[in-house]
Design a protein around this motif. Structure first.
Motif, PDB file in Angstrom:
ATOM      1  N   GLY A   1       0.887  -1.129  -0.184  1.00 45.41           N
ATOM      2  CA  GLY A   1       0.159  -0.036  -0.002  1.00 45.41           C
ATOM      3  C   GLY A   1       0.747   1.418  -0.045  1.00 45.41           C
ATOM      4  O   GLY A   1       0.719   2.129   0.855  1.00 45.41           O
ATOM      5  N   GLU A   2       1.749   1.509  -0.826  1.00 46.70           N
ATOM      6  CA  GLU A   2       2.892   2.610  -1.105  1.00 46.70           C
ATOM      7  C   GLU A   2       1.781   3.795  -0.875  1.00 46.70           C
ATOM      8  O   GLU A   2       2.428   4.819  -0.085  1.00 46.70           O
ATOM      9  N   ASN A   3       0.725   3.974  -1.670  1.00 44.16           N
ATOM     10  CA  ASN A   3       0.167   5.136  -1.863  1.00 44.16           C
ATOM     11  C   ASN A   3      -1.309   5.128  -1.129  1.00 44.16           C
ATOM     12  O   ASN A   3      -2.094   6.058  -1.585  1.00 44.16           O
ATOM     13  N   GLN A   4      -1.525   4.027  -0.304  1.00 43.40           N
ATOM     14  CA  GLN A   4      -2.707   4.003   0.257  1.00 43.40           C
ATOM     15  C   GLN A   4      -2.927   4.962   1.674  1.00 43.40           C
ATOM     16  O   GLN A   4      -2.001   5.394   2.395  1.00 43.40           O
ATOM     17  N   VAL A   5      -4.256   5.545   1.569  1.00 39.29           N
ATOM     18  CA  VAL A   5      -4.357   6.454   2.790  1.00 39.29           C
ATOM     19  C   VAL A   5      -4.175   5.972   4.121  1.00 39.29           C
ATOM     20  O   VAL A   5      -3.771   6.649   5.176  1.00 39.29           O
ATOM     21  N   TYR A   6      -4.159   4.549   4.259  1.00 37.87           N
ATOM     22  CA  TYR A   6      -4.021   4.084   5.705  1.00 37.87           C
ATOM     23  C   TYR A   6      -2.436   4.106   6.072  1.00 37.87           C
ATOM     24  O   TYR A   6      -2.299   3.964   7.191  1.00 37.87           O
ATOM     25  N   ASN A   7      -1.581   4.545   5.117  1.00 31.33           N
ATOM     26  CA  ASN A   7      -0.094   4.662   5.525  1.00 31.33           C
ATOM     27  C   ASN A   7       0.139   6.063   5.541  1.00 31.33           C
ATOM     28  O   ASN A   7       1.283   6.325   5.999  1.00 31.33           O
ATOM     29  N   ASP A   8      -0.953   6.940   5.563  1.00 34.47           N
ATOM     30  CA  ASP A   8      -0.529   8.322   5.898  1.00 34.47           C
ATOM     31  C   ASP A   8      -1.064   8.630   7.249  1.00 34.47           C
ATOM     32  O   ASP A   8      -1.804   8.137   7.945  1.00 34.47           O
ATOM     33  N   ILE A   9      -0.290   9.611   7.762  1.00 35.48           N
ATOM     34  CA  ILE A   9      -0.636  10.127   9.192  1.00 35.48           C
ATOM     35  C   ILE A   9      -0.833  11.867   9.139  1.00 35.48           C
ATOM     36  O   ILE A   9      -0.428  12.322   8.045  1.00 35.48           O
ATOM     37  N   GLN A  10      -1.537  12.376  10.018  1.00 36.89           N
ATOM     38  CA  GLN A  10      -1.539  13.814   9.989  1.00 36.89           C
ATOM     39  C   GLN A  10      -0.123  14.445  10.404  1.00 36.89           C
ATOM     40  O   GLN A  10       0.508  13.987  11.199  1.00 36.89           O
ATOM     41  N   MET A  11       0.230  15.612   9.686  1.00 40.68           N
ATOM     42  CA  MET A  11       1.417  16.157   9.979  1.00 40.68           C
ATOM     43  C   MET A  11       1.503  16.924  11.253  1.00 40.68           C
ATOM     44  O   MET A  11       0.344  17.577  11.423  1.00 40.68           O
ATOM     45  N   TRP A  12       2.373  16.828  11.998  1.00 42.63           N
ATOM     46  CA  TRP A  12       2.284  17.630  13.478  1.00 42.63           C
ATOM     47  C   TRP A  12       3.512  18.810  13.301  1.00 42.63           C
ATOM     48  O   TRP A  12       4.485  18.506  12.570  1.00 42.63           O
ATOM     49  N   ASN A  13       3.262  19.665  14.063  1.00 42.41           N
ATOM     50  CA  ASN A  13       4.407  20.610  14.429  1.00 42.41           C
ATOM     51  C   ASN A  13       5.518  20.026  15.564  1.00 42.41           C
ATOM     52  O   ASN A  13       5.388  20.439  16.622  1.00 42.41           O
ATOM     53  N   TYR A  14       6.195  19.149  15.140  1.00 44.75           N
ATOM     54  CA  TYR A  14       6.708  18.409  15.939  1.00 44.75           C
ATOM     55  C   TYR A  14       7.875  18.988  16.883  1.00 44.75           C
ATOM     56  O   TYR A  14       7.836  18.986  18.133  1.00 44.75           O
ATOM     57  N   GLN A  15       8.634  19.878  16.343  1.00 44.69           N
ATOM     58  CA  GLN A  15       9.684  20.656  16.693  1.00 44.69           C
ATOM     59  C   GLN A  15       9.106  21.660  18.041  1.00 44.69           C
ATOM     60  O   GLN A  15       9.670  22.097  18.882  1.00 44.69           O
ATOM     61  N   GLU A  16       7.754  21.755  17.989  1.00 48.90           N
ATOM     62  CA  GLU A  16       7.222  22.813  19.025  1.00 48.90           C
ATOM     63  C   GLU A  16       6.678  21.908  20.341  1.00 48.90           C
ATOM     64  O   GLU A  16       6.245  22.482  21.216  1.00 48.90           O
ATOM     65  N   LEU A  17       6.418  20.700  20.016  1.00 45.26           N
ATOM     66  CA  LEU A  17       6.024  19.727  21.161  1.00 45.26           C
ATOM     67  C   LEU A  17       6.661  19.985  22.490  1.00 45.26           C
ATOM     68  O   LEU A  17       6.093  19.957  23.725  1.00 45.26           O
ATOM     69  N   PRO A  18       8.053  19.756  22.636  1.00 43.85           N
ATOM     70  CA  PRO A  18       8.827  19.908  23.752  1.00 43.85           C
ATOM     71  C   PRO A  18       8.168  21.419  24.848  1.00 43.85           C
ATOM     72  O   PRO A  18       8.015  20.935  25.992  1.00 43.85           O
ATOM     73  N   ALA A  19       8.203  22.180  24.185  1.00 44.37           N
ATOM     74  CA  ALA A  19       7.780  23.431  24.813  1.00 44.37           C
ATOM     75  C   ALA A  19       6.168  23.470  25.090  1.00 44.37           C
ATOM     76  O   ALA A  19       5.755  24.102  25.986  1.00 44.37           O
TER      77      ALA A  19
END
Length: 556
Positions: free
Chosen positions: A477-495
């Motif tokens: 499922g290279e292009n299947q939706v189940y392998n997609d996730i929501q993009m987060w603002n990861y670098q902001e999480l520690p703060a």
């Protein structure tokens, strides 16, 4: 008997005796009173987690560095949340004590319909489930507590697998006598006659071999046999390889270390040395699909001498009880040492000598990232690599002396390493911990980052952001939706999850940006360092790319 000394005290004292000085878990009304005793205990510190699954993962990471761990949850909802983590510890032989606070004995004896139950008056459903993923279980009463606590904890220590203790809320505070002897007085010992017979039979086969090799795996580290393995290797002169599950069981900078074996996905030199050996001394090995290139190993089982935690086996003959450490020591004195030139040993260090790294103003690739991280590591670091691109990228990466490597290739529960990092860092605050984890795995357990900030620990975390489930894309499922996730603002999480002054964060896309972040990471060692590394979603380590094809075929 002193009325001031309770069953709860006894359990905590025995845990402390075995080196457990932190208790992971989540409070619930069936364990709250016992947690007061945990808080008051002079040798054990309470570490509250964001959820019970994370607590189980943290305990697993703690035990891999410390030697043993413990966590407590409430009945039903809490213990079932933790069961996946406990199953992973069972699969990979990690000694974790799982304590469940249960309703009172009166409630259970009368089958009352209380909360956190299935509402049918039965209280053994969940303990029955735990029997499948623990090696010993007990339900404590005032009468059996001392005997049962000792039995279960000794089994955990000996078998290096989880155990389950049910502690009713009306039992923990009952009086009990203090333990009068050391728990490890009853530990399994080698039989001297067995060792003598093994030394008569086995060395002859090893000494007659023309291409002997040592293949080590994860049970070496579980049973703290690294020093015995090193002595055995140096006294025999044999080349040493490990499987990736046992990576760091042997010093990878040692001149006798030749690399990590991955079946026919190994380097040609390592594959030849293992598959064509006429005598493999296999120490603590379990051959699984993830670490053998999908069962692509080609050596003959007739050429293998197995050294397990409590036995030595060659063909149909087993020598037991004989501990791994005692067996290695005994064999060391009975095997003729070979010269390196006679065995044609090409060390991993010499194999890697021609490689160099200079940062360029180009996007970071998986291959270049792991080349650079290899140089970033220090001696005595703890390196955790999440299952997926991180694990398979790090599997063949050379490690400095005395590095501890933590991964989970057999159970492979994504999200494991972030909470495990909490545990491994608390197990030894003097060692730098480095975590490699993908964005998909990170999203499963991200909230435990807040516990790290709360506990003032200072690891270095590399978040590989390649936009989803790369391993799954590679398998199906290279292009299947189940392998997609929501993009987060990861670098902001520690703060967001903790005080801003306790962390420093970076987001990098190029090799030059990564280089600058690594320099600042070294300088800011008094902070938790969080580095988000952007990579292309289709980029993956070569080992994973090939292995994922085999997993795909295996699933058909």
């Amino acid at each position: 008997m002193s009325s001031n000394y309770t069953i709860g005290h006894y359990l905590l004292d025995r845990l402390a005796e075995l080196g457990v000085h932190h208790m992971f878990g989540v409070p619930g009304d069936y364990n709250l009173s016992f947690l007061d005793e945990v808080i008051d205990h002079k040798e054990i510190e309470w570490i509250g987690n964001c959820n019970e699954l994370n607590a189980a993962y943290a305990a697993d990471g703690y035990a891999r560095v410390n030697g043993m761990a413990a966590l407590i949850t409430t009945f039903g909802v809490g213990e079932l949340s933790a069961v996946n983590g406990i199953a992973g510890s069972y699969a990979e032989r990690v000694p974790v004590v799982k304590i469940t606070g249960t309703p009172t004995t009166n409630v259970m004896d009368n089958g009352l319909y209380v909360h956190h139950t299935l509402g049918n008056g039965k209280f053994d459903h969940f303990s029955t489930m735990y029997k499948e993923v623990t090696v010993a279980q007990t339900f404590l009463t005032q009468e059996n507590a001392a005997q049962e606590i000792d039995r279960v904890l000794l089994t955990c220590w000996t078998d290096k697998r989880p155990v389950h203790i049910n502690l009713p809320t009306d039992v923990y505070d009952k009086p009990i006598s203090k333990p009068y002897n050391s728990l490890l007085d009853s530990a399994i010992l080698s039989n001297e006659e067995t060792l003598k017979q093994m030394i008569v039979d086995v060395p002859e086969r090893i000494n007659s071999a023309k291409r002997p090799v040592i293949l080590a795996d994860f049970e070496v580290t579980r049973y703290r046999a690294q020093k015995a393995l090193l002595q055995f290797a140096e006294k025999t002169g044999f080349p040493v390889a490990t499987l990736s599950m046992g990576k760091s069981a042997f010093n990878e900078a040692h001149p006798q270390f030749i690399g990590v074996y991955n079946g026919d996905l190994s380097s040609s030199y390592v594959q030849k040395r293992i598959d064509q050996s006429d005598c493999i001394i296999s120490v603590g090995v379990k051959l699984t699909d993830s670490i053998t290139g999908g069962f692509s190993h080609q050596f003959s089982k007739d050429n293998v001498i197995h050294i397990h935690p409590f036995s030595v086996q060659f063909n149909s003959t087993k020598y037991a009880p004989a501990t791994m450490i005692d067996s290695l020591h005994a064999l060391s004195s009975a095997i003729t040492k070979r010269k390196a030139e006679d065995l044609d040993i090409l060390s991993l260090t010499s194999q890697m000598a021609a490689k160099s790294y200079t940062a360029a103003e180009t996007e970071i690739t998986q291959e270049r990232f792991f080349e650079r991280i290899a140089a970033f590591l220090h001696e005595n670091d703890v390196l955790l690599a999440e299952q997926g691109t991180s694990f398979f990228g790090a599997a063949t990466m050379p490690l400095p002396k005395d590095t501890t490597f933590i991964g989970q290739p057999l159970w492979g529960s994504i999200g494991y390493t972030l909470p495990a990092l909490l545990g491994s860092q608390l197990a030894d605050k003097n060692r730098r911990n480095v975590l490699l984890i993908g964005d998909g795995s990170f999203q499963l357990t991200a909230q435990e980052l807040s516990t790290m900030l709360r506990q003032h620990i200072k690891p270095v975390i590399f978040l590989i952001n390649n936009d989803g489930y790369t391993v799954e894309r590679a398998i199906h499922g290279e292009n299947q939706v189940y392998n997609d996730i929501q993009m987060w603002n990861y670098q902001e999480l520690p703060a967001v999850l903790g005080p801003k002054d306790r962390s420093i964060t970076f987001k990098v896309r190029t090799e030059i940006e990564l280089e600058e972040a690594l320099i600042l990471a070294e300088q800011n060692y008094q902070h938790l360092v969080f580095i988000e590394v952007m990579m292309h979603r289709d980029d993956k380590p070569a080992l994973l790319a090939e292995l994922s094809k085999r997993f795909a075929n295996q699933n058909v």
